[in-house]
Design a protein around this motif. Structure first.
Motif, mmCIF file in Angstrom:
data_model
loop_
_atom_site.group_PDB
_atom_site.id
_atom_site.type_symbol
_atom_site.label_atom_id
_atom_site.label_comp_id
_atom_site.label_asym_id
_atom_site.label_seq_id
_atom_site.Cartn_x
_atom_site.Cartn_y
_atom_site.Cartn_z
ATOM 1 N N GLY A 160 28.006 -14.624 -11.673
ATOM 2 C CA GLY A 160 27.248 -13.685 -10.845
ATOM 3 C C GLY A 160 25.859 -13.424 -11.402
ATOM 4 O O GLY A 160 25.369 -14.138 -12.273
ATOM 5 N N GLU A 161 25.242 -12.350 -10.878
ATOM 6 C CA GLU A 161 23.831 -12.093 -11.176
ATOM 7 C C GLU A 161 23.597 -11.658 -12.613
ATOM 8 O O GLU A 161 24.484 -11.078 -13.255
ATOM 9 N N ASN A 162 22.381 -11.917 -13.092
ATOM 10 C CA ASN A 162 21.962 -11.404 -14.386
ATOM 11 C C ASN A 162 21.751 -9.899 -14.308
ATOM 12 O O ASN A 162 21.285 -9.380 -13.299
ATOM 13 N N THR A 163 22.078 -9.199 -15.384
ATOM 14 C CA THR A 163 21.880 -7.743 -15.452
ATOM 15 C C THR A 163 21.120 -7.450 -16.745
ATOM 16 O O THR A 163 20.799 -8.366 -17.499
ATOM 17 N N GLY A 164 20.911 -6.180 -17.018
ATOM 18 C CA GLY A 164 20.333 -5.797 -18.314
ATOM 19 C C GLY A 164 21.288 -6.078 -19.458
ATOM 20 O O GLY A 164 20.864 -6.198 -20.609
ATOM 21 N N GLY A 165 22.575 -6.191 -19.161
ATOM 22 C CA GLY A 165 23.593 -6.414 -20.193
ATOM 23 C C GLY A 165 24.807 -5.541 -19.908
ATOM 24 O O GLY A 165 24.671 -4.342 -19.723
ATOM 25 N N MET A 166 25.975 -6.156 -19.840
ATOM 26 C CA MET A 166 27.200 -5.450 -19.443
ATOM 27 C C MET A 166 28.135 -5.140 -20.619
ATOM 28 O O MET A 166 29.206 -4.571 -20.437
ATOM 29 N N GLY A 167 27.719 -5.521 -21.813
ATOM 30 C CA GLY A 167 28.549 -5.243 -22.981
ATOM 31 C C GLY A 167 28.055 -6.074 -24.133
ATOM 32 O O GLY A 167 27.244 -6.982 -23.946
ATOM 33 N N ALA A 168 28.494 -5.741 -25.324
ATOM 34 C CA ALA A 168 28.014 -6.458 -26.508
ATOM 35 C C ALA A 168 28.987 -6.265 -27.654
ATOM 36 O O ALA A 168 29.832 -5.363 -27.608
ATOM 37 N N TYR A 169 28.857 -7.136 -28.641
ATOM 38 C CA TYR A 169 29.603 -6.920 -29.881
ATOM 39 C C TYR A 169 28.798 -7.431 -31.055
ATOM 40 O O TYR A 169 27.886 -8.261 -30.900
ATOM 41 N N ALA A 170 29.108 -6.889 -32.223
ATOM 42 C CA ALA A 170 28.436 -7.292 -33.465
ATOM 43 C C ALA A 170 29.431 -7.097 -34.619
ATOM 44 O O ALA A 170 30.271 -6.215 -34.533
ATOM 45 N N PRO A 171 29.359 -7.851 -35.697
ATOM 46 C CA PRO A 171 28.491 -9.014 -35.831
ATOM 47 C C PRO A 171 29.043 -10.189 -35.028
ATOM 48 O O PRO A 171 30.249 -10.291 -34.842
ATOM 49 N N ALA A 172 28.140 -11.057 -34.551
ATOM 50 C CA ALA A 172 28.545 -12.237 -33.781
ATOM 51 C C ALA A 172 28.943 -13.328 -34.780
ATOM 52 O O ALA A 172 28.103 -13.775 -35.556
ATOM 53 N N PRO A 173 30.212 -13.731 -34.772
ATOM 54 C CA PRO A 173 30.679 -14.672 -35.795
ATOM 55 C C PRO A 173 29.965 -16.017 -35.767
ATOM 56 O O PRO A 173 29.932 -16.707 -36.790
ATOM 57 N N ILE A 174 29.353 -16.377 -34.636
ATOM 58 C CA ILE A 174 28.669 -17.676 -34.571
ATOM 59 C C ILE A 174 27.503 -17.746 -35.566
ATOM 60 O O ILE A 174 27.139 -18.824 -36.030
ATOM 61 N N VAL A 175 26.944 -16.585 -35.900
ATOM 62 C CA VAL A 175 25.835 -16.591 -36.865
ATOM 63 C C VAL A 175 26.404 -16.448 -38.276
ATOM 64 O O VAL A 175 26.621 -15.349 -38.779
ATOM 65 N N THR A 176 26.651 -17.583 -38.899
ATOM 66 C CA THR A 176 27.145 -17.601 -40.283
ATOM 67 C C THR A 176 25.977 -17.217 -41.197
ATOM 68 O O THR A 176 24.818 -17.276 -40.789
ATOM 69 N N PRO A 177 26.275 -16.846 -42.450
ATOM 70 C CA PRO A 177 25.168 -16.552 -43.372
ATOM 71 C C PRO A 177 24.182 -17.723 -43.474
ATOM 72 O O PRO A 177 22.963 -17.518 -43.529
ATOM 73 N N ALA A 178 24.678 -18.949 -43.449
ATOM 74 C CA ALA A 178 23.773 -20.110 -43.552
ATOM 75 C C ALA A 178 22.860 -20.186 -42.327
ATOM 76 O O ALA A 178 21.662 -20.471 -42.444
ATOM 77 N N LEU A 179 23.417 -19.901 -41.157
ATOM 78 C CA LEU A 179 22.599 -19.938 -39.940
ATOM 79 C C LEU A 179 21.579 -18.803 -39.961
ATOM 80 O O LEU A 179 20.425 -18.986 -39.550
ATOM 81 N N MET A 180 21.976 -17.625 -40.442
ATOM 82 C CA MET A 180 21.025 -16.511 -40.512
ATOM 83 C C MET A 180 19.867 -16.854 -41.447
ATOM 84 O O MET A 180 18.719 -16.509 -41.167
ATOM 85 N N THR A 181 20.148 -17.557 -42.533
ATOM 86 C CA THR A 181 19.079 -17.985 -43.447
ATOM 87 C C THR A 181 18.099 -18.890 -42.709
ATOM 88 O O THR A 181 16.881 -18.767 -42.856
#
Ligand code: AMP
Ligand code: GLY
Length: 425
Positions: A224-245
């Motif tokens: 469906g349509e894009n919105t301002g954002g319908m929910g969120a979570y943190a920390p996002a596991p996809i960003v490993t410490p190596a990726l954050m570096t």
């Protein structure tokens, strides 16, 4: 002791206010204009000044000794609120008009990324429809069409067919987004997983906050349509410490260095909206010049470093001296409750019940589009509430957030039932 003024009226601003009020050195918070949630926080009140009244905001701050002003939304930043307040000697967390271009003009942001060598989708800028359409016909679909200027999150079309792309180009040049659409950026279509990295900067040093993921589409399964954002979570596991570096070295630091080289004094949040490609490389989809909403509603509740100290370090250019940021262990999830019809038209003024019971579960209830009528909280916007829960894991935080959501009722309440689905698998 610090008195802090917050400009804005969304869930983001409620979360900023709540976080500031946790700090032992914050005496008082005033929100302009605020919402039904900020109106009821202890030591916090709303002030009925217009966000556009820079003079009035400056006068109020000076007369009442507000030593820190935090700007929530992008529009006042793009209109130069920081420049106007700084000219009166006030400390402002939020970039100047020149810095806000990183969000307010996609063409400007693309040029900056190119100069800085920041990985991003290939793109070209067009000032007339015929040339843009010719490019679409040459490149084919999928392709992404973006109105250059601020369009309240509605200026982007991810076109899966050439016809869709051409329709989007014609709409933009036809005035659908006003002046924002007088230039159009055509962009390479990226695949992968999106993540939001909000970073704080004093214009010299830049430090990332915990990575977050939001859910932009209105429907379950990211449909469906894009919105301002319908929910969120943190920390996002996809960003490993190596990726954050890598994100720090390849994206955040070059961005700040290039802004600095252009003579832009950028103090506030630099928000990098990233695509993590199937090869695992981070590429910038967009930069924003402010805290994300609802990302802020999951990131700030996990922050243990007092937010006023962090913001003041940015305004005073002492971020390098601040000890490493401290975070609570675990994770946070936010589920947004919206009015039926959002992101299209919706009704307002519906009484909301069950807020106290929801809060009794331990969840944090951030108001977005609400207002008070006596003791009753009424809906007053598209996104109405953000319900955030903390847990040991994202999975636990998701379950606790939905447990709290179950207590809340208003006519036409709508929310996604699959926030965090990428983590649950
Ligand atoms: P933006 O307003 O630039 O964040 O774009 C809104 C949404 O459009 C993003 O969150 C993405 O889901 C999508 N999008 C933007 N640019 C691209 C791109 N180059 N490739 C694929 N999807 C995109
Ligand atoms: N949640 C997306 C944004 O704040 O732009």
């Amino acid at each position: 002791m610090v008195k802090v003024l917050i400009v804005g009226n969304g869930g983001r601003e409620h979360a900023i206010a709540a976080s500031l009020l946790q700090s032992p050195s914050v005496q008082e918070v005033v929100c302009i204009p605020g919402n039904g949630g900020t109106a009821t926080l202890p030591r916090c009140r709303n002030l009925g000044l217009s966000v556009k009244d820079f003079e009035g905001i400056a006068r109020f701050s000076l007369v009442n000794n507000f030593s820190l002003i935090a700007i929530g939304p992008e529009v006042p930043l793009a209109e130069g609120i920081t420049d106007a307040l700084q000219a009166q000697g006030l400390a402002v967390f939020g970039p100047t008009q020149a810095g806000a271009q990183i969000e307010a003009s996609k063409a400007w942001a693309k040029a900056l990324m190119k100069e800085a060598g920041i990985p991003t989708a290939a793109a070209a800028v067009f000032t007339d429809a015929a040339a843009a359409i010719a490019q679409v016909e040459a490149d084919g679909a999928p392709i992404v069409v973006k109105a250059d200027g601020l369009a309240a999150g509605k200026g982007v079309t991810v076109a899966m067919t050439e016809a869709e792309a051409i329709a989007a180009i014609e709409a933009a040049f036809g005035g659908q987004f006003g002046a924002a659409g007088s230039r159009v950026v055509l962009e390479e279509y990226l695949t992968g997983e999106e993540v939001s990295v909000l970073a704080v900067t004093d214009g010299i040093t830049i430090r990332p906050l915990l990575p977050a993921q939001d859910h932009k589409r209105i429907g379950d399964g990211d449909t469906g349509e894009n919105t301002g954002g319908m929910g969120a979570y943190a920390p996002a596991p996809i960003v490993t410490p190596a990726l954050m570096t890598r994100i720090q070295a390849e994206i955040l630091e070059p961005a700040i260095a290039t802004l600095q080289a252009r003579g832009i004094d950028y103090r506030g949040v630099l928000y990098a909206g990233l695509m993590i490609t199937p090869q695992g490389d981070p590429k910038v989809i967009e930069f924003n010049c402010r805290f994300g909403d609802p990302e802020t509603q999951v990131v700030l509740p996990l922050l243990d470093t007092p937010l006023d100290q962090l913001m003041l370090a940015c305004t005073q250019q002492t971020l390098a001296d601040l000890p490493p940021l401290e975070w609570k262990p675990g994770a946070a999830t936010c589920v947004v409750l919206a009015s039926s019809g959002y992101p299209g038209s919706y009704e307002k003024g519906k009484p909301i019940s069950g807020l106290a019971q929801a809060a009794d579960t331990g969840a944090l209830i951030f108001h977005a589009g609400t207002r008070l009528a006596g003791d009753t909280v009424l809906t007053d916007g598209g996104r109405v509430l953000g319900v955030t829960a903390l847990g040991e894991t994202v999975k636990e935080a998701i379950a606790l957030a939905y447990e709290a959501v179950d207590h809340i009722q208003f006519e036409g309440a709508y929310y996604r039932r699959d926030i965090g689905h990428r983590v649950l698998g």
